[in-house]
Design a protein around this motif. Structure first.
Motif, PDB file in Angstrom:
ATOM      1  N   GLU A  28      40.918  48.872  31.594  1.00 12.84           N
ATOM      2  CA  GLU A  28      41.862  49.309  30.363  1.00 12.84           C
ATOM      3  C   GLU A  28      41.573  49.943  30.005  1.00 12.84           C
ATOM      4  OE1 GLU A  28      44.630  47.400  30.699  1.00 12.84           O
ATOM      5  OE2 GLU A  28      44.520  44.964  31.280  1.00 12.84           O
TER       6      GLU A  28
ATOM      7  N   ARG B 170      44.288  41.980  36.224  1.00 12.52           N
ATOM      8  CA  ARG B 170      44.650  41.097  34.999  1.00 12.52           C
ATOM      9  C   ARG B 170      44.804  39.592  35.710  1.00 12.52           C
ATOM     10  NH1 ARG B 170      49.110  44.232  32.022  1.00 12.52           N
ATOM     11  NH2 ARG B 170      47.721  45.551  30.299  1.00 12.52           N
TER      12      ARG B 170
ATOM     13  N   ALA C  14      49.738  40.048  31.410  1.00  9.26           N
ATOM     14  CA  ALA C  14      50.015  40.926  32.583  1.00  9.26           C
ATOM     15  C   ALA C  14      51.639  41.803  32.925  1.00  9.26           C
ATOM     16  CB  ALA C  14      50.201  39.964  33.914  1.00  9.26           C
TER      17      ALA C  14
END
Length: 715
Positions: free
Chosen positions: A663, A683, A714
């Protein structure tokens, strides 16, 4: 489930009669092959020789009705050879005092191990054992034994010749398997319109892959429309959920969701048309109400965007390619086949499969194997039934071990359902056929004709139910053995009593020494978790290194995951029919927890399918952090599978850390479709792993894991 309920349900299953019949032409063809062996042998030789020939032709014909995508003629020859060898050895052993029970025990053990190769091999091996018991009754010379063995093998050769000269539906099984794949895709597209997170059933894809494995002769002669369409179906599979899933596809509500439903409905109708054309061999006729091939290119109305639009365009292109493939094949004929690139999966001849079969048997050669336990149980039961019948003094003592051999299967449900069906069918068949012989007193030729009619009925009712098949087979054996001397009424009483004896011994021994599928559920779940983790890791790894050729690795991991899932579902279905408590087979884990864990692993596999729909090309930019996440995912799921079996905590801290690192690295990069897909997909994978932790928490998973790590949201 209590023992009473389990026995009641299995008995009901065994006595269930379906209305489905085998193709009458195939049934007549099999009976004609038996007649071509029986009548000439009866005219030229004695009744015993005719019995051997007819039994060989019958069992060889039975092998051709088993579920297999091999050429039926090959199966008939292989079964005939096995029957000839078993008959020859049986006749030789019968001439030496005390040797036949030893041979019987060894052959029964080998017949039980044949289930390691597959159900078809197991059934054919059990049939060779039953023929050995039927035709071997009196000591003979070695030369006569060789003659009986050759005549028995001749039945398989005649069956193969008749199949070759009179082909019926040579490619029906392959057509059905491929058509079922497209039908499942159409049904899946419709389900996705209502449930965007629905799962596809992988069984039709597995069956189509088995059907696509061809011998060189089949590859040269197969219909053109069976070339290439399976690969297109495999590529269509991930595009459908990629359009429907709100996390990576169309939004959950709004105009784009309406367009997604429209695309899915149109593609479903197009795939239904493809399935019909494949199944029947008729030209493709797309419905006018489903312009699926041009739907995505329309400019009016709401449009799909981003990853959903790309998946829809890929879907339209694949449907167009499938349509073009069928249109081209309609211009070809079987006499002038078109060999297109890509080829077929290679299916080696049966002779060359012997090393593979031996390796499969060797893998099962340990005391904890279900196949090994079945082989030991079958050897002991068949030998004990034979010796008990001999001690009682019955002349037709072979009928007890034959019943035991045909009843026993590696699992509880099949053994008990077939046992009840065998007992009922034998009593009815023997009683009816003996009544005919006693009242009509037919001659040899009439008895032979009645035997052929009985075997035609058995072939015709192969899909109707085991009780009906057993009734026909019992009548066939009675008419066939009626060619020899003896009192029909006394013989009938003996056969019924011996059937009850052999069936009772088999069922009792299985109850005392069972092989429960419940104890193996944990192992099956662990195998699926490891396979699903490998598949998901291979898919994510492609985003991290798109230039590296990893298509084979993704495909192999997908096949392993499908196979592991199928084995788990089969084990759970068999475990549900077993008596006793429905545990999970895992230390400290209940059956309810196992069901929740199974759903979590299924969700992990489904997310991998979504990512597979958007695999980048070789010239695409690598997604930073994807390769590292894939490696951690592969290792963590493998460790979790081992922890499941040992009762250790199941945790995925390393995967969480890898996802957080991914991320952060994606946040430093410019926005892009590939990055968004990987971010959403990882995710969802992490959510599936968290669900797995929750499901197994009572089985030793550390509850503190979830409290330490917040759940990522998400998109």
């Amino acid at each position: 489930m209590s023992w009473f309920a389990a026995l009641r349900d299995t008995a009901r299953t065994g006595l269930t009669i379906d209305r489905e019949l085998t193709d009458p032409k195939r049934a007549v063809r099999g009976a004609v092959a038996v007649a071509l062996v029986l009548f000439p042998t009866l005219a030229l030789g004695d009744a015993r020789l005719a019995t051997s020939a007819a039994m060989g032709a019958f069992i060889a014909g039975t092998a051709t009705f088993q579920r297999s995508f091999r050429p039926r003629a090959t199966l008939a020859v292989a079964a005939g050879v096995g029957l000839g060898v078993s008959t020859f050895l049986g006749y030789l052993a019968a001439g030496v005092t005390g040797l036949f029970p030893v041979l019987l025990a060894v052959w029964a053990f080998g017949a039980g191990l044949a289930w390691a190769v597959g159900p078809t091999a197991g059934v054919v091996a059990a049939n060779t054992l039953s023929v050995m018991l039927i035709v071997v009754q009196l000591p003979v010379s070695a030369l006569t034994a060789l003659g009986h063995g050759l005549v028995c093998a001749l039945g398989g050769v005649v069956q193969a010749l008749v199949i070759t000269v009179w082909p019926i539906g040579s490619w029906t099984a392959q057509r059905e398997a491929l058509a079922d794949t497209y039908a499942e895709l159409a049904d899946y597209a419709r389900r996705l319109r209502q449930d965007p997170t629905a799962h596809v059933d992988p069984e039709p894809f597995m069956e189509a892959r088995h059907a696509a494995a061809l011998t060189p002769w089949q590859d040269r002669h197969r219909p053109p429309e069976l070339r290439g369409l399976r690969g297109i179906a495999e590529r269509i599979r991930p595009t459908l959920p990629a359009i429907a899933d709100p996390k990576v596809g169309a939004p959950e509500e709004g105009p784009e969701r309406d367009r997604a439903r429209e695309v899915l409905a149109a593609s479903a109708e197009a795939m239904d048309a493809l399935a019909r054309a494949i199944r029947t061999g008729d030209p493709l006729q797309l419905p006018r109400s489903a312009p699926a091939l041009t739907l995505v290119a329309r400019t009016e109305g709401p449009e799909l965007r981003g990853a959903a639009r790309r998946a829809a365009r890929r879907l339209a292109g694949l449907l167009r390619k499938a349509s073009d493939t069928l249109d081209r094949s309609s211009e070809d004929t079987i006499d002038t086949p078109v060999l297109r690139p890509g080829g077929a999966l290679r299916k080696p001849p049966l002779v060359r499969m012997l090393p593979t079969a031996l390796r499969a048997v060797r893998r099962q050669f340990h005391p904890h194997s279900a196949v090994f336990q079945h082989a030991v149980r079958m050897s002991g039961v068949v030998t004990a039934a034979y010796l008990m019948a001999r001690l009682v003094g019955f002349h037709h003592g072979y009928w007890a071990p034959m019943t035991a051999a045909m009843v026993m299967r590696p699992d509880f449900a099949q053994t008990y359902s077939r046992g009840v069906a065998r007992l009922a069918g034998t009593v009815v068949g023997v009683a009816a056929s003996t009544l005919v012989v006693q009242l009509a007193r037919p001659g040899e030729w009439v008895l032979a004709a009645l035997a052929v009619l009985s075997i035609a009925g058995a072939y015709l009712t192969f899909r109707t139910g085991y009780a009906v098949i057993t009734t026909c087979i019992s009548s066939y054996v009675v008419f066939l053995l009626g060619l020899q001397e003896g009192n029909p009424l006394v013989t009938a009483v003996e056969r019924v009593g011996l059937t009850l004896l052999g069936g009772s011994v088999a069922l009792l021994v299985y109850a005392l020494f069972p092989t429960w599928q419940t104890a193996r559920l944990g192992e099956r779940l662990a195998e699926w978790l490891a396979a699903a983790g490998r598949y998901a890791a291979e898919v994510v790894a492609v985003y991290g290194r798109p230039a590296a050729p990893r298509g084979r690795e993704v495909r192999a991991a997908l096949l392993d995951s499908r196979e592991a899932r199928s084995e788990l579902l089969q084990a759970m279905q068999r475990a549900d029919a077993e008596p006793g408590r429905h545990a999970s087979g895992l230390p400290g884990v209940s059956r309810r927890q196992l069901d929740r864990a199974r759903a979590a692993v299924g969700h992990l596999g489904r997310v991998a399918v979504l990512l597979e729909a958007h695999l980048p090309g070789e010239d695409a930019e690598p997604v930073p952090g994807a390769a590292e996440f894939a490696e951690e995912l592969r290792l963590a799921t493998a460790l979790a599978a081992g922890a499941l079996l040992t009762g250790q905590p199941v945790e995925f801290l390393a995967v969480r850390e890898a996802q957080e690192q991914l991320e952060r690295r994606l946040a430093e990069q410019p926005a892009g479709v590939q990055g968004d897909v990987v971010r959403s997909g990882t995710r969802l994978m992490l959510q599936a792993l968290k669900d797995l932790e929750r499901a197994l928490r009572g089985g030793g998973t550390a509850a503190a894991v979830e409290r330490r790590e917040p759940e990522p949201t998400a998109r």
